[in-house]
Design an enzyme around this catalytic site. Structure first.
Site, PDB file in Angstrom:
ATOM      1  N   THR A   1     -11.950   5.470   8.439  1.00 18.54           N
ATOM      2  CA  THR A   1     -11.591   6.887   8.418  1.00 18.54           C
ATOM      3  C   THR A   1     -10.509   7.104   7.369  1.00 18.54           C
ATOM      4  OG1 THR A   1     -12.182   7.096  10.722  1.00 18.54           O
ATOM      5  CG2 THR A   1     -10.725   8.801   9.822  1.00 18.54           C
TER       6      THR A   1
ATOM      7  N   CYS B   1       8.699  -8.167  -3.262  1.00 17.22           N
ATOM      8  CA  CYS B   1       7.918  -9.103  -2.457  1.00 17.22           C
ATOM      9  C   CYS B   1       8.503 -10.504  -2.502  1.00 17.22           C
ATOM     10  CB  CYS B   1       6.478  -9.136  -2.948  1.00 17.22           C
ATOM     11  SG  CYS B   1       5.931  -7.539  -3.519  1.00 17.22           S
TER      12      CYS B   1
ATOM     13  N   GLN C   1       2.640   0.117 -11.553  1.00 14.67           N
ATOM     14  CA  GLN C   1       3.972   0.505 -12.039  1.00 14.67           C
ATOM     15  C   GLN C   1       3.903   1.588 -13.114  1.00 14.67           C
ATOM     16  OE1 GLN C   1       6.958  -0.352 -10.939  1.00 14.67           O
ATOM     17  NE2 GLN C   1       6.225  -1.836  -9.425  1.00 14.67           N
TER      18      GLN C   1
ATOM     19  N   ASN D   1       6.053  -5.232 -13.259  1.00 15.39           N
ATOM     20  CA  ASN D   1       6.994  -4.750 -12.254  1.00 15.39           C
ATOM     21  C   ASN D   1       8.375  -5.388 -12.373  1.00 15.39           C
ATOM     22  OD1 ASN D   1       4.993  -6.808 -11.369  1.00 15.39           O
ATOM     23  ND2 ASN D   1       6.361  -7.041  -9.616  1.00 15.39           N
TER      24      ASN D   1
HETATM   25  N1  PLP Z   1       0.840  -4.378  -8.438  1.00 11.80           N
HETATM   26  C1  PLP Z   1       2.079  -4.191  -8.924  1.00 11.80           C
HETATM   27  C2  PLP Z   1       2.330  -4.337 -10.391  1.00 11.80           C
HETATM   28  C3  PLP Z   1       3.121  -3.851  -8.064  1.00 11.80           C
HETATM   29  O1  PLP Z   1       4.357  -3.680  -8.545  1.00 11.80           O
HETATM   30  C4  PLP Z   1       2.848  -3.714  -6.669  1.00 11.80           C
HETATM   31  C5  PLP Z   1       3.932  -3.396  -5.710  1.00 11.80           C
HETATM   32  O2  PLP Z   1       5.034  -3.870  -5.815  1.00 11.80           O
HETATM   33  C6  PLP Z   1       1.531  -3.902  -6.225  1.00 11.80           C
HETATM   34  C7  PLP Z   1       0.562  -4.236  -7.141  1.00 11.80           C
HETATM   35  C8  PLP Z   1       1.166  -3.749  -4.792  1.00 11.80           C
HETATM   36  O3  PLP Z   1       1.018  -2.396  -4.448  1.00 11.80           O
HETATM   37  P1  PLP Z   1       1.057  -1.903  -2.932  1.00 11.80           P
HETATM   38  O4  PLP Z   1       2.486  -1.989  -2.519  1.00 11.80           O
HETATM   39  O5  PLP Z   1       0.550  -0.505  -2.965  1.00 11.80           O
HETATM   40  O6  PLP Z   1       0.145  -2.801  -2.167  1.00 11.80           O
END
Ligand code: PLP
Length: 387
Positions: free
Chosen positions: A239, A326, A181, A153
């Site tokens: 659900t 994040c 990604q 990512n």
């Molecule tokens: N894995 C990767 C490589 C990501 O880039 C992300 C989100 O940024 C996630 C997992 C997490 O996904 P989600 O936002 O659907 O929880």
């Protein structure tokens, strides 16, 4: 007059596609039945859910019985790794993964280690790739599962998934990939790539947020992560998010139909941006120059400060990020860039620009027109930053 906003952070999240919105609308209004209800509206909801499952399965070249819907990529990653820990025999390594994974994998691996599981974390090379040789060496001792992402990512680097899954299987381990990604952006055929488990998330390819899934090859039965009413064949209770699943399926089908055309366009925007940015003194591309996601460009700049640069770009209406959404807001250097051997001072000055189908060459031009000046301003304001 202020110029219109440029959204170039598709790796954080992509706008909801029109096809997804239109497919979802009935299930957000009149078609509100619970798929577990036996009467007609419930049966219609169930049918929509199963059609969505079939469409997702088709996109990944697998069977609908192998697709489980989840709340997104994070849940799917947690579930896959917990399965590995359950499967590991006494003394066996549960998961072999790598230092450039998303925190959804790395933090789960850390937690499993606290609970007593054995976990091995491989390094990545300077292009952010896990080498098959390093995996083979790690698998000289048995392991239950290997987990390596399909595309990173932060750097957009594509991992050699087919080769890595072959190494895992040769050593008797399962192969999981976090394809959050990659899904909808590059071809992903579960069978051809030898994938046993694969995580995906709708909001990265034009579907809604809060829905995703885990592909689990038939014959494997992970323990439930969430217990309750027994939905998703008893493995993922709760659900079902009918509208979400329907929107995800529509977005994925469209992304796959348009994949080649989009990839060509996005790669040309990406390459134009990379050429322009690398002309700025003290700039470096991060990740692989050749093996990267079509719309993904990522850089580090010497003598800058990442958050300050993002702030200035935001003031100009340009939405980009420093790496992963994040970790934004934290001054910590990215764990991915550090794993690639980039020094911490430089890893704090990352810029990620990720394009989607609605971006234009004009927008690339606008980004390139402001970037050198903004970088100079940051360098002037933080003369000691990013050696
Ligand atoms: N894995 C990767 C490589 C990501 O880039 C992300 C989100 O940024 C996630 C997992 C997490 O996904 P989600 O936002 O659907 O929880």
């Amino acid at each position: 007059l202020p110029e219109p906003m440029i959204y170039a952070d598709h790796s954080a999240t992509a706008p909801l596609s029109r096809a997804a919105l239109e497919a979802m609308m009935p299930y957000l209004s009149g078609e509100f039945g619970n798929p577990s209800s036996a009467y007609a509206p419930g049966r219609r909801a169930k049918r929509a859910l199963e059609q969505a499952r079939a469409a997702v399965a088709e996109a990944f070249g697998v069977s609908p019985r192998e697709i489980y819907f989840t709340s997104g990529g994070t849940e799917a990653d947690n579930w896959a790794l917990r399965f590995a820990a359950r499967r590991a025999r006494t003394g066996e390594t549960a998961v072999v993964t790598d230092a450039a994974e998303h925190h959804a994998v790395l933090r789960t691996a850390e937690q499993l280690a606290k609970e007593g599981a054995r976990v091995k974390i491989l390094g990545v090379d300077s292009e952010c790739r896990v080498s098959p040789d390093s995996l083979r060496a790690a698998l000289s001792e048995p392991a239950a599962m290997v987990s390596v992402m399909a595309a990173n990512n932060e750097t957009g680097t594509l991992m050699p998934i087919a080769e890595l899954s072959a190494c895992a299987h040769a050593a008797g381990a399962l192969f999981h990939t976090d394809a959050v990604q990659a899904a909808g952006h590059i071809p992903l055929n579960g069978k051809k790539l030898g994938i046993d488990l694969m995580s995906f998330s709708a909001h990265k390819f034009g579907g809604p947020k809060g829905v995703g899934g885990l592909f689990v090859r038939s014959g494997l039965e992970p323990e439930p992560l969430i217990f309750g009413g027994g939905q998703e064949r008893g493995l993922r209770s709760g659900t079902e998010n009918v509208a979400g699943a329907v929107g995800m399926a529509a977005a994925l089908a469209e992304a796959c139909r348009e994949m080649e055309k989009n990839a060509r366009r996005l790669a040309s925007l990406r390459d134009e941006l990379i050429r322009g940015v690398l002309a700025i003194p003290g700039s470096h591309l991060t990740g692989s120059p050749a093996n990267r996601l079509p719309g993904h460009a990522s850089f580090v700049f010497e003598r800058t400060e990442g958050e300050a640069l993002l702030f200035l770009l935001d003031q100009r209406g340009i939405c980009v990020s420093s790496g992963s959404a994040c970790s934004a807001g934290s001054a910590e250097p990215s764990h991915v860039l550090l794993a690639m051997g980039i020094p911490p001072e430089l890893a704090r000055c990352a810029l990620r620009v990720t394009f989607g189908p609605e971006n234009t060459p004009g927008e690339v031009g606008r980004i390139l027109a402001v970037l050198p000046e903004l970088i100079s301003r940051v360098r002037g304001a933080y003369p000691s930053a990013g050696a």
